[in-house]
Design an enzyme around this catalytic site. Structure first.
Site, PDB file in Angstrom:
ATOM      1  N   LYS A  35       4.310   0.545  10.339  1.00 60.09           N
ATOM      2  CA  LYS A  35       4.360   1.905   9.747  1.00 60.09           C
ATOM      3  C   LYS A  35       3.766   3.097  10.570  1.00 60.09           C
ATOM      4  O   LYS A  35       4.471   4.000  10.439  1.00 60.09           O
ATOM      5  CB  LYS A  35       3.699   1.992   8.548  1.00 60.09           C
ATOM      6  CG  LYS A  35       4.249   1.317   7.251  1.00 60.09           C
ATOM      7  CD  LYS A  35       3.231   1.480   6.088  1.00 60.09           C
ATOM      8  CE  LYS A  35       3.230   0.135   5.164  1.00 60.09           C
ATOM      9  NZ  LYS A  35       2.147   0.032   4.180  1.00 60.09           N
ATOM     10  N   ARG A  72       4.871 -13.227   9.671  1.00 59.53           N
ATOM     11  CA  ARG A  72       5.600 -11.890   9.351  1.00 59.53           C
ATOM     12  C   ARG A  72       7.011 -11.849  10.063  1.00 59.53           C
ATOM     13  O   ARG A  72       7.135 -12.667  11.194  1.00 59.53           O
ATOM     14  CB  ARG A  72       4.978 -10.686   9.857  1.00 59.53           C
ATOM     15  CG  ARG A  72       4.327 -10.378  11.214  1.00 59.53           C
ATOM     16  CD  ARG A  72       3.766  -9.236  11.482  1.00 59.53           C
ATOM     17  NE  ARG A  72       2.691  -8.572  10.274  1.00 59.53           N
ATOM     18  CZ  ARG A  72       2.712  -7.525   9.737  1.00 59.53           C
ATOM     19  NH1 ARG A  72       3.840  -6.779   9.883  1.00 59.53           N
ATOM     20  NH2 ARG A  72       1.880  -7.356   8.997  1.00 59.53           N
ATOM     21  N   GLU A  76       0.801  -1.290   0.085  1.00 59.91           N
ATOM     22  CA  GLU A  76      -0.189  -0.164  -0.094  1.00 59.91           C
ATOM     23  C   GLU A  76       0.973   1.246   0.094  1.00 59.91           C
ATOM     24  O   GLU A  76       1.741   1.282   0.881  1.00 59.91           O
ATOM     25  CB  GLU A  76      -0.909  -0.065   1.259  1.00 59.91           C
ATOM     26  CG  GLU A  76      -2.039   0.837   1.371  1.00 59.91           C
ATOM     27  CD  GLU A  76      -2.935   0.845   2.500  1.00 59.91           C
ATOM     28  OE1 GLU A  76      -2.525  -0.134   3.191  1.00 59.91           O
ATOM     29  OE2 GLU A  76      -3.506   2.033   2.788  1.00 59.91           O
TER      30      GLU A  76
HETATM   31  P1  ATP Z   1       0.648  -1.600   7.778  1.00 59.77           P
HETATM   32  O1  ATP Z   1       2.012  -1.395   8.592  1.00 59.77           O
HETATM   33  O2  ATP Z   1       0.024  -0.245   7.470  1.00 59.77           O
HETATM   34  O3  ATP Z   1      -0.184  -2.718   8.455  1.00 59.77           O
HETATM   35  P2  ATP Z   1       1.670  -3.478   5.986  1.00 59.77           P
HETATM   36  O4  ATP Z   1       3.039  -3.405   6.546  1.00 59.77           O
HETATM   37  O5  ATP Z   1       0.742  -4.453   6.044  1.00 59.77           O
HETATM   38  O6  ATP Z   1       1.096  -2.275   6.375  1.00 59.77           O
HETATM   39  P3  ATP Z   1       1.791  -3.146   3.039  1.00 59.77           P
HETATM   40  O7  ATP Z   1       2.108  -2.238   2.293  1.00 59.77           O
HETATM   41  O8  ATP Z   1       0.176  -3.413   3.029  1.00 59.77           O
HETATM   42  O9  ATP Z   1       2.065  -2.966   4.653  1.00 59.77           O
HETATM   43  O10 ATP Z   1       2.548  -4.468   2.837  1.00 59.77           O
HETATM   44  C1  ATP Z   1       2.912  -4.995   1.644  1.00 59.77           C
HETATM   45  C2  ATP Z   1       3.075  -6.452   1.778  1.00 59.77           C
HETATM   46  O11 ATP Z   1       4.161  -6.746   2.790  1.00 59.77           O
HETATM   47  C3  ATP Z   1       2.002  -7.302   2.392  1.00 59.77           C
HETATM   48  O12 ATP Z   1       1.822  -8.374   1.836  1.00 59.77           O
HETATM   49  C4  ATP Z   1       2.493  -7.463   3.840  1.00 59.77           C
HETATM   50  O13 ATP Z   1       1.869  -8.981   4.289  1.00 59.77           O
HETATM   51  C5  ATP Z   1       3.938  -7.651   3.745  1.00 59.77           C
HETATM   52  N1  ATP Z   1       4.465  -7.500   4.806  1.00 59.77           N
HETATM   53  C6  ATP Z   1       4.281  -6.275   5.664  1.00 59.77           C
HETATM   54  N2  ATP Z   1       4.983  -6.262   6.859  1.00 59.77           N
HETATM   55  C7  ATP Z   1       5.839  -7.491   6.803  1.00 59.77           C
HETATM   56  C8  ATP Z   1       6.646  -8.157   7.956  1.00 59.77           C
HETATM   57  N3  ATP Z   1       6.912  -7.568   9.075  1.00 59.77           N
HETATM   58  N4  ATP Z   1       7.128  -9.401   7.419  1.00 59.77           N
HETATM   59  C9  ATP Z   1       6.742  -9.929   6.341  1.00 59.77           C
HETATM   60  N5  ATP Z   1       5.855  -9.420   5.430  1.00 59.77           N
HETATM   61  C10 ATP Z   1       5.345  -8.125   5.692  1.00 59.77           C
HETATM   62 MG    MG Z   2      -1.067  -3.849   4.765  1.00 58.70          MG
END
Ligand code: ATP
Ligand code: MG
Length: 571
Positions: free
Chosen positions: A276, A266, A40
């Protein structure tokens, strides 16, 4: 070629997702793997995203498939073009390429809307007049079924008319929603008539004023996957409960393909944060200098700190992919970094906290150019010349007037080796008359020990680094430590003040450092090992010719492990 043979060196061992993909290829369920990385565009990428990028792009690469980069830009309020560009830059920097497979969920707005109209026509979606807040309140909870909306029984024609007028902008923000008609008493809260569209009269960074209704993530995401023919839609564990809804949206209409959602744990990392929202808070409160502060776990922060994409990819390979939530050690990431930097970085000498040395028996007018090895394990990196003269700098820490046992470096009457140069012996100490601090060390050198060896077999117990006082370039050096304490960021309460958790020692700035003259030509992002001090890179933002700023990327060894061992708290 077999899948195994294609595996890049840093892909790590197999995992359950790779097993699924391989089985699907073998059974003929899919002829080609298609994955996607769906950020996003509401913030900068961090090391957690790197795990997902390595998994999605890596999986496709290893199996001759493709990975799409798709911006999940369904929320016009929090998203910005700046983030889109930085995300693309960061994915490329990590070493991955989406080729022509760049997509935006916003490109599907028309198609998503048509699909929604189709669901309304089938009686599978309805316009609800309850406010967004009321919808939320009526959802019930784990013990209580939700309350059905009074609009649930609305006829198809009325729903179509209302949806049309929602789109035309007739109703205020939040006054109505389009909801999927599923089951208000489902044990899975996500299935309780979830909202598909809400009204939001906000311009979108790509579609401008064209839309005032925007699809929800849970609706847009599965269909975007289906439109693109994604075979394996990999996401993090929090979406496990959303999977029935993911499947429902795809099965409810004429979706062109049926992707499979697979969840993995994650990345969590000690001493830092991945949310974020919390990272934004650090930036907005000025607790760090920005998204690219070298202490931040963002890819820009890590890059500026001196991390290499190879080290991050190796780390993602080492931690592997599982379904068990876990906390990875920052020390493991730093180990991967050291492995890579050790191999690639030339060695140079720089003095962080200088004290002057005068070699009393060395002629004033002479400058020698001594040969120094650029890399002890890699002769192909060659040698360089370092100037040596009567006045030098060494580390203040390498001298003790009253040396404790086991301190083998410089002390009055003590002889040590200057790296690549000579044996020198301390014959006097000059102190600042006001402060009493050591201002200068008086030494003599042994001309027979040129290059650092003694023909009479005389041994010294220490070798120290140095620079020529006349030739060295001044520099500012920043030393970094963990951004946060405690180790487990899970212990930091939601929504609280982050200040008490910021490690006050996370940044130490040393002005007045001295580096060997070869560094005067340094370019931003260049990396070295400063002998005995760690790996450093020239800062890409604050450094100027004549005013060099270096960041310590990582120490030579894991000092934390050492400290923990000494204190008896470590393994
Ligand atoms: P927010 O912090 O707003 O929840 P987000 O970290 O989910 O956002 P996105 O931009 O939606 O951010 O993430 C893009 C992709 O990265 C998604 O598929 C998410 O699952 C993956 N992702 C985000 N954080 C992690 C993490 N800590 N470990 C592994 N994958 C991640
Ligand atoms: Mg997300």
């Amino acid at each position: 070629m077999t899948a195994q043979a294609r595996k890049p060196a840093d892909a790590g061992p197999g995992d359950f997702i790779r097993d699924i993909a391989e089985a699907d290829l073998k059974s003929g369920r899919h002829a080609r793997i298609v994955t996607r990385f769906p950020p996003e565009p509401n913030g900068y990428l961090h090391i957690g995203h790197a795990k997902s990028i390595c998994l999605n792009f890596g999986l496709a690469l290893e199996h001759g498939g493709v990975c799409h980069l798709r911006f999940d830009d369904t929320n016009p309020v929090t998203e910005e073009v700046e983030y889109v560009e930085s995300i693309m830059e960061d994915v490329r920097w990590l070493g991955f390429d989406w080729n022509d497979k760049l997509f935006y969920a916003s490109d599907y707005f028309e198609r998503l809307h048509d699909y929604a109209v189709g669901l309304v026509k089938q009686g599978k979606a309805y316009v609800c007049d309850l406010s967004v807040e009321k919808v939320r309140r009526d959802r019930g909870d784990f013990n209580r079924p939700g309350k059905e909306s009074p609009c649930r029984g609305r006829g198809v024609d009325e729903n179509l008319d209302l949806l049309h007028r929602m789109r035309a902008g007739e109703f205020p923000d939040g006054s109505r929603t389009l909801r999927a008609k599923i089951d208000m008493s489902s044990p899975n809260m996500n299935m309780r008539d979830p909202v598909m569209y809400r009204i939001k009269k906000a311009p979108h960074h790509r579609t401008g004023d064209k839309w005032c209704i925007y699809p929800m993530y849970d609706y847009a995401h599965p269909l975007s996957d289906a439109f693109e023919g994604i075979t394996h839609s990999i996401c993090t564990l929090e979406f496990e409960d959303h999977r029935p809804l993911y499947d429902w949206f795809i099965d409810a209409g004429p979706a062109p393909s049926k992707p499979r959602q697979i969840e993995f744990a994650r990345l969590n990392l000690t001493h830092t944060l991945m949310s974020k929202r919390k990272l934004l808070e650090l930036v907005e409160r000025g607790l760090v200098s920005g998204w690219d502060d070298p202490r931040m776990p963002t890819l820009r922060g890590l890059r500026r700190r001196g991390y290499t994409p190879e080290a991050i990819r190796a780390f993602c390979g080492r931690i592997g992919v599982t379904k068990c939530p876990s906390l990875s050690e920052m020390a493991l990431l730093e180990d991967c970094l050291r492995d890579d930097l050790n191999r690639r970085c030339p060695r140079v000498m720089a003095v962080l906290k200088p004290v002057k040395v005068v070699i009393e028996n060395y002629p004033e007018a002479v400058v020698e150019e001594l040969d120094a090895v650029n890399h002890p394990e890699d002769p192909s990196q060659g040698t360089r010349k370092v100037p040596f003269c009567r006045e030098l700098y060494v580390e203040a820490d390498d001298f003790r007037e009253d040396p404790p046992p086991k301190f083998f470096r410089l002390a009055p009457g003590r002889e040590v080796r200057l790296r690549y140069a000579y044996y020198v012996k301390c014959v006097g100490v000059v102190k600042d008359p006001k402060t009493g601090e050591v201002a200068e060390l008086r030494c003599t050198y042994d001309p027979a020990t040129r290059g650092g060896g003694s023909p009479d077999g005389r041994k010294v117990k220490a070798t120290i680094h140095w620079v020529s006082a006349r030739h060295a370039v001044p520099a500012t050096i920043r030393l970094y430590d963990h951004m946060l304490n405690p180790a487990d960021p899970g212990g930091i309460p939601e929504g609280g003040d982050l200040r008490p958790y910021l490690n006050p020692a996370s940044l130490e700035t040393l002005a007045g450092c001295r580096a060997e003259p070869s560094l005067a030509q340094a370019k931003p992002g260049d990396r070295w090992q400063f002998e005995r001090q760690g790996y450093f890179c020239l800062d890409s933002k604050d450094s100027r010719p004549g005013s060099l700023h270096f960041n310590r990327t990582v120490t030579l060894r894991d000092t934390w492990a050492k400290i923990e061992k000494v204190q008896g708290t470590g393994p």
